[in-house]
Design a protein around this motif. Structure first.
Motif, PDB file in Angstrom:
ATOM      1  N   LEU A 138       0.822  -1.207   0.000  1.00 13.30           N
ATOM      2  CA  LEU A 138       0.000   0.000   0.000  1.00 13.30           C
ATOM      3  C   LEU A 138       0.855   1.256   0.000  1.00 13.30           C
ATOM      4  O   LEU A 138       0.522   2.261  -0.638  1.00 13.30           O
ATOM      5  CB  LEU A 138      -0.928  -0.007   1.218  1.00 13.30           C
ATOM      6  CG  LEU A 138      -2.056  -1.037   1.181  1.00 13.30           C
ATOM      7  CD1 LEU A 138      -2.774  -1.096   2.526  1.00 13.30           C
ATOM      8  CD2 LEU A 138      -3.050  -0.717   0.066  1.00 13.30           C
ATOM      9  N   GLY A 139       1.963   1.217   0.721  1.00 15.19           N
ATOM     10  CA  GLY A 139       2.844   2.379   0.753  1.00 15.19           C
ATOM     11  C   GLY A 139       3.431   2.698  -0.604  1.00 15.19           C
ATOM     12  O   GLY A 139       3.525   3.866  -0.997  1.00 15.19           O
ATOM     13  N   PHE A 140       3.814   1.671  -1.339  1.00 19.15           N
ATOM     14  CA  PHE A 140       4.442   1.871  -2.643  1.00 19.15           C
ATOM     15  C   PHE A 140       3.445   2.257  -3.736  1.00 19.15           C
ATOM     16  O   PHE A 140       3.732   3.109  -4.566  1.00 19.15           O
ATOM     17  CB  PHE A 140       5.164   0.591  -3.081  1.00 19.15           C
ATOM     18  CG  PHE A 140       6.414   0.289  -2.318  1.00 19.15           C
ATOM     19  CD1 PHE A 140       7.015   1.224  -1.483  1.00 19.15           C
ATOM     20  CD2 PHE A 140       7.012  -0.957  -2.423  1.00 19.15           C
ATOM     21  CE1 PHE A 140       8.170   0.933  -0.781  1.00 19.15           C
ATOM     22  CE2 PHE A 140       8.172  -1.262  -1.733  1.00 19.15           C
ATOM     23  CZ  PHE A 140       8.749  -0.313  -0.907  1.00 19.15           C
ATOM     24  N   PHE A 141       2.259   1.602  -3.745  1.00 16.16           N
ATOM     25  CA  PHE A 141       1.414   1.663  -4.933  1.00 16.16           C
ATOM     26  C   PHE A 141       0.035   2.289  -4.721  1.00 16.16           C
ATOM     27  O   PHE A 141      -0.723   2.407  -5.680  1.00 16.16           O
ATOM     28  CB  PHE A 141       1.226   0.247  -5.498  1.00 16.16           C
ATOM     29  CG  PHE A 141       2.519  -0.429  -5.865  1.00 16.16           C
ATOM     30  CD1 PHE A 141       3.254   0.017  -6.949  1.00 16.16           C
ATOM     31  CD2 PHE A 141       3.000  -1.487  -5.112  1.00 16.16           C
ATOM     32  CE1 PHE A 141       4.447  -0.599  -7.290  1.00 16.16           C
ATOM     33  CE2 PHE A 141       4.194  -2.113  -5.443  1.00 16.16           C
ATOM     34  CZ  PHE A 141       4.920  -1.665  -6.542  1.00 16.16           C
ATOM     35  N   SER A 142      -0.312   2.659  -3.492  1.00 18.34           N
ATOM     36  CA  SER A 142      -1.643   3.216  -3.254  1.00 18.34           C
ATOM     37  C   SER A 142      -1.582   4.727  -3.030  1.00 18.34           C
ATOM     38  O   SER A 142      -0.767   5.214  -2.248  1.00 18.34           O
ATOM     39  CB  SER A 142      -2.290   2.544  -2.031  1.00 18.34           C
ATOM     40  OG  SER A 142      -3.491   3.185  -1.694  1.00 18.34           O
ATOM     41  N   LYS A 143      -2.459   5.440  -3.692  1.00 16.71           N
ATOM     42  CA  LYS A 143      -2.534   6.899  -3.552  1.00 16.71           C
ATOM     43  C   LYS A 143      -3.387   7.302  -2.354  1.00 16.71           C
ATOM     44  O   LYS A 143      -3.107   8.293  -1.679  1.00 16.71           O
ATOM     45  CB  LYS A 143      -3.110   7.509  -4.827  1.00 16.71           C
ATOM     46  CG  LYS A 143      -3.235   9.025  -4.824  1.00 16.71           C
ATOM     47  CD  LYS A 143      -3.781   9.513  -6.155  1.00 16.71           C
ATOM     48  CE  LYS A 143      -3.872  11.031  -6.202  1.00 16.71           C
ATOM     49  NZ  LYS A 143      -4.404  11.511  -7.504  1.00 16.71           N
TER      50      LYS A 143
END
Length: 534
Positions: free
Chosen positions: A415-420
């Motif tokens: 989630l940290g890498f790919f979620s806005k």
């Protein structure tokens, strides 16, 4: 059972060398950062060997042969994934951590989500690392008990004290360079054991391999589409890929040593070494177990973790028991020293410095880190003693335990890498629900543990994203600590996107790393050939 003077001499030389290295390297440590990540001048190959030696612990030396003795080469399937794992970790994780200049990788969680997320991730690391390190201590104590008759609790204390002495003196520099020395002993000992098994077989090795093939012991590629079977090629290439991504990408103990590399390229090369070395190393340990099955003709053991120890005793080869003891001690201590150092670093930076003693001097934090090293050494003795009740493969037992926690790590970084739109409140809800889902799957279904990471991580990410939208709504911009946010930062700042041909931008795969995919295909073909050509 008594060691010969030759056996004792081998072990004594090993112990004295480790202590001497810790004392020499410790004289140059003057700051807390040097203690935590090293001098910044350590060559990449030494860091890479240290990474390999740290994960290839006594659990592998005893547990992998024990597992293969029971199941043949089938369990090797869950270790096929390292090339993919290292490809992903070097592309997505290492650039974030190396570029930030942090000593604790969990600082990323604070920058991306908030202080609570950082504390949760660091706490999960401390718990899981404590449990795994306890298992490693038990494995080594088992060796000492088998050889000398020392009760396991006393053996556990003795091994802990030995590892603590040089780790407390030299910090990460001592960890890395003693790992290099210990790797030579570890792998040399394993090769000696394999050669001794081949030479001392009761019948020609060609006949033994034929018998092993007939008994299904050489089959490592199981294409069964059954989620209840833990060692299929699908669980290895999918479920365990995600498991090992968290082990190497979201684990303070593994990443910490790369933070002191000379450059981002050196940090990545050190991990690439693991990508290429992991399979032959694990194949060596599992093949030893299969050969032992042929040597003992499938004879049952009360504790399969003692199989290699029993062979060293039965073989009658002078000094072999001493070589094995030194190799197992090397395997154990390489992991113990790394665990003590990384747990102390995380404890001081993520908790003590942040919540109890802000703004103290560097000398104070150096002293605090050394004290925490001793503290964790004492704490880990407790789970080590509890593992003494286990009689199955300790490698399998530990893998199952770890699978309960890796979903949360995978979800938080995914989630940290790919979620806005994911925020801290929603993320923490997702982590909690992820643990509940894994508990329900483990207690009410027959789904094999290699899939727990995928299930737990999927639940964490799905619930975390939905909860974030409900609790905090849409976010207007990407976080600067997401993959798109990092790319935008590089394009605006004009910072170099590569150094010496290695990408500094998170999310970009280096061309040199793509050879890992070719290597993976070659290993799978090799295992197929082994089964059909033996």
């Amino acid at each position: 059972m008594m060691f010969s003077s030759l056996d004792w001499g081998i072990v004594l030389v090993f112990i004295v060398t480790n202590l001497a290295m810790g004392w020499v390297l410790g004289r140059g440590v003057k700051t807390a950062r040097e203690f935590n990540v090293g001098s910044g001048k350590t060559p990449w190959w030494a860091i890479g060997v240290s990474v390999v030696a740290t994960y290839i612990s006594a659990l592998s030396f005893l547990g992998a042969p024990a597992w293969a003795y029971s199941d043949g080469l089938a369990a090797l399937a869950i270790h096929l994934n390292y090339p993919i794992v290292i490809l992903l970790v070097t592309a997505f994780f290492l650039p974030f951590f190396y570029n930030s200049g942090v000593a604790s990788i969990y600082e990323y969680q604070e920058r991306r989500f908030g202080t609570t997320s950082r504390a949760v991730m660091s706490a999960i690391f401390l718990v899981t690392q404590g449990l795994s390190t306890g298992a490693i201590l038990y494995a080594t104590a088992l060796v000492l008990k088998f050889i000398t008759g020392i009760p396991i609790p006393w053996a556990i204390v003795a091994i802990t004290v030995l590892a603590l002495i040089y780790t407390t003196m030299g910090g990460m520099l001592a960890v890395i360079w003693t790992d290099v020395f210990q790797a030579v002993i570890l792998f040399g000992g394993a090769i000696v054991i394999m050669i001794a098994l081949i030479l001392l077989m009761p019948e020609p090795i060609a006949d033994v391999l034929g018998n092993l093939k007939a008994a299904g012991r050489l089959s490592a590629i199981d294409t069964t589409l059954d989620a209840n079977v833990p060692t299929t090629i699908w669980s290895g290439l999918i479920g365990m890929t995600l498991f090992h991504v968290t082990v190497y990408g979201a684990n303070q103990m593994m990443v910490q040593r790369t933070l002191g590399a000379r450059s981002i390229g050196d940090a990545k090369k050190s991990y690439l070494l693991m990508g290429y070395a992991a399979f032959p190393v694990y194949f060596l340990f599992f093949f030893i177990g299969v050969l032992a099955w042929g040597y003992y003709q499938g004879r049952p053991f009360d504790n399969t973790n003692e199989i290699i120890l029993q062979f060293a005793l039965d073989s009658g080869v002078p000094g072999l028991l001493g070589v094995l003891a030194a190799a197992v001690l090397a395997a154990s201590m390489s992991t113990l020293s790394s665990a003590f150092n990384s747990m102390a670093t995380a404890s001081v930076i993520d908790f003590y410095e942040r919540y109890f003693r802000k703004g103290a001097s560097d000398a104070h934090y150096l002293a605090a880190t050394r004290i925490m090293t001793l503290f964790w050494g004492g704490v880990i003795i407790i789970p080590a003693i509890l593992y003494a009740n286990s009689s199955g493969s300790i490698l399998e037992v530990l893998s199952k335990i770890g699978s309960y926690f890796v979903g949360a790590k995978l979800g938080m970084y995914g989630l940290g890498f790919f979620s806005k739109h994911t925020t801290e409140r929603g993320l923490l809800v997702g982590v909690f629900i992820g643990f509940v889902v894994i508990w329900a799957v483990a207690t009410t279904t027959a789904i094999a543990w290699p899939w727990y990471c995928l299930i737990g991580g999927g639940a964490t990410m799905g619930v975390g994203w939905v909860a974030s939208r409900l609790l905090t709504g849409r976010q207007g911009e990407w976080s600067p600590y997401s993959i798109p946010g990092q790319r935008a930062r590089f394009s605006v700042s004009g910072a170099p996107t590569s150094v010496d041909g290695w990408s500094t931008v998170p999310g970009r795969i280096d061309a040199k790393s793509l050879w890992l995919v070719v290597y993976l295909a070659a290993t799978i073909l090799g295992l197929v050939a082994l089964e059909y050509l033996a």
